[in-house]
Design an enzyme around this catalytic site. Structure first.
Site, mmCIF file in Angstrom:
data_model
loop_
_atom_site.group_PDB
_atom_site.id
_atom_site.type_symbol
_atom_site.label_atom_id
_atom_site.label_comp_id
_atom_site.label_asym_id
_atom_site.label_seq_id
_atom_site.Cartn_x
_atom_site.Cartn_y
_atom_site.Cartn_z
ATOM 1 N N ARG A 275 0.801 -1.220 0.000
ATOM 2 C CA ARG A 275 0.000 0.000 0.000
ATOM 3 C C ARG A 275 0.841 1.281 0.000
ATOM 4 N NH1 ARG A 275 -4.954 0.220 2.350
ATOM 5 N NH2 ARG A 275 -4.434 -1.723 3.386
ATOM 6 N N CYS A 341 -26.638 -2.145 -7.153
ATOM 7 C CA CYS A 341 -27.857 -2.250 -6.357
ATOM 8 C C CYS A 341 -27.602 -2.781 -4.954
ATOM 9 C CB CYS A 341 -28.845 -3.151 -7.068
ATOM 10 S SG CYS A 341 -29.364 -2.424 -8.602
HETATM 11 C C1 PLP Z 1 -0.644 -7.888 1.915
HETATM 12 C C2 PLP Z 1 0.738 -8.267 2.288
HETATM 13 C C3 PLP Z 1 1.761 -7.320 2.268
HETATM 14 C C4 PLP Z 1 1.542 -5.870 1.941
HETATM 15 O O1 PLP Z 1 0.659 -5.258 2.812
HETATM 16 P P1 PLP Z 1 0.447 -3.668 2.712
HETATM 17 O O2 PLP Z 1 -0.504 -3.370 3.803
HETATM 18 O O3 PLP Z 1 -0.134 -3.392 1.372
HETATM 19 O O4 PLP Z 1 1.771 -3.032 2.906
HETATM 20 C C5 PLP Z 1 3.035 -7.736 2.568
HETATM 21 N N1 PLP Z 1 3.302 -9.024 2.882
HETATM 22 C C6 PLP Z 1 2.333 -9.970 2.915
HETATM 23 C C7 PLP Z 1 2.688 -11.362 3.233
HETATM 24 C C8 PLP Z 1 1.012 -9.620 2.625
HETATM 25 O O5 PLP Z 1 0.079 -10.555 2.659
#
Ligand code: PLP
Length: 411
Positions: A275, A341
């Site tokens: 993210r 919807c």
């Molecule tokens: C989803 C995930 C991430 C990344 O998470 P963010 O919140 O997008 O930084 C990193 N490592 C693993 C194993 C994940 O499942």
């Protein structure tokens, strides 16, 4: 990018920092709904994050946005990629990743995913598979795999913006803490134990750092119990401010707290943000179709929906919104919803926005992560196009789907 450019890289890009005129002309040229991704901001976020952790190796968690252009941009500045499914592995390779650098996190892995990863490892012994259940080890052995393994630890502490993303205390994820030393012994004997891994949650901002660091402390303790290791991976989860008045994550402070929490380890620190790298590099443009005055609200109907961005419906997430066509108009509280919807198909309730009129274009901010990735064709709506910005130029990186794309797999 030179370090001096990074000094000018803001910790957050707010929706209001985007150029309205550019956004307006993108909507006109490419139609809406439209995903817009600024690849320069993507690489800037990666480099700024990495600069805060100079001793660590920072990977990108592909699932936040697996678009080829995003992966190519990140590979070009030296990022490695963490994948959690075979499709993400394949797409990383298609974008130019060396399979030896990939890390595959196997969460309740389907047979197909394991087959794919093991096949890949045959020619790429550098590939790392992260396991979260001991029977995944059995299943890898059945396939003749004895290569690099990292153990995902369940630290017993979860963090993040929503209970549905707190993974660190959810039994679904990782090896229960107390079982880890025994599993590590087995992995050492039968495979190549290279690291331990933990991902405690997502959307962690400065206020949640203490909890997040308690999980990291446990990872550090385990690293000392089962080490030496090549790496200790503390996952992703670093948050971005969705509300306009929320401060961004203080990266320096985060890095300091992480270092302190993990303590002395005989291993390289790894992180895998998703993210943080892409969220504020992306937004969605949507056109106002309908305005309705009701006794309780002014309802603004737009052409994006929960099929375009599911986070508000799934997590109740706030996303900033801006009237790109007429930002100067007086703000008026409106409820913004899409054409799906269900009453969950609402982006904002009683939100002051420069009073929208029919045909105005609105922007929905912070949509670069878990936007297109979670998009669907619900209601037989073809998925929108995505336009990437790079060096001031716009180009379509995913075309708008057609109705034929929606029905293509029907027999
Ligand atoms: C989803 C995930 C991430 C990344 O998470 P963010 O919140 O997008 O930084 C990193 N490592 C693993 C194993 C994940 O499942």
């Amino acid at each position: 990018m030179a370090d001096s450019d990074l000094d000018n890289s803001p910790a957050v890009r707010r929706l209001a920092d985007w150029d309205d005129e550019t956004l307006g002309s993108l909507a006109e040229e490419y139609d809406t709904p439209l995903y817009v991704t600024d690849l320069d901001r993507v690489t800037e976020n990666y480099l700024r994050f990495s600069a805060a952790f100079p001793e660590a190796h920072v990977m990108y968690a592909a699932k936040a946005h697996t678009g080829k252009s995003v992966l190519e941009s990140l590979l070009s500045v030296g990022a490695d990629i963490e994948c959690a499914a075979w499709g993400e592995l394949q797409r990383s390779i298609d974008a130019g990743a060396d399979p030896n650098t990939l890390q595959y996190t196997a969460v309740n892995p389907p047979d197909h995913d394991l087959d794919y990863a093991v096949d890949l490892a045959d020619n790429a012994p550098g590939l790392t598979i992260t396991i979260g259940a001991t029977d995944t080890l059995d299943r890898l052995q059945e396939r003749g795999y004895d290569g690099r393994i990292a153990i995902r630890i369940n630290p017993g502490i979860g963090t993040g913006h929503h209970e549905k993303v707190a993974t660190g205390n959810d039994a679904k994820f990782g090896i229960p803490y107390e079982q880890v030393p025994e599993v590590a012994d087995r992995v050492r004997e039968e495979f190549d134990l290279v690291g331990i891994h933990s991902h405690a949650g997502s959307g962690v901002l400065t206020d949640d750092l203490e909890d997040h660091c308690r999980a990291i402390e446990r990872v550090g303790e385990m690293a000392r119990r089962v080490g030496p290791l090549e790496f200790v991976d503390i996952g992703g989860g670093f948050g971005v401010p969705y509300h306009e008045d929320e401060p961004p994550l203080d990266l320096e402070k985060t890095a300091e707290m992480v270092r302190e929490a993990i303590g002395e380890i005989e291993a390289q620190l790894k992180l895998e943000p998703g993210r943080y790298i892409v969220a504020d590099a992306g937004l969605i443009l949507t056109t106002v179709n309908t305005i309705k005055e009701t006794p309780s609200a002014t309802v603004v109907g737009v052409d994006a929906s929960l099929a375009t961005l599911i986070r508000p419906a799934m997590f109740g997430s706030y996303h900033p919104m801006l009237n790109v066509t007429a930002p100067e108009r007086e703000a008026h509280p409106v409820t913004v919803g899409g054409p799906v919807c269900t009453s969950a198909d609402v982006f904002a309730t009683d939100r002051p926005i420069a009073r929208p009129e029919r045909r105005d274009v609105l922007a929905i901010g912070n949509a670069g992560s878990y936007g297109y990735e979670l998009a669907s064709q619900f209601h037989s709506q073809p998925r929108p196009a995505e336009v990437a910005l790079e060096d001031g130029e716009a180009r379509v990186v995913r075309r708008r789907e057609t109705l034929d794309d929606v029905t293509r797999v029907e027999q």
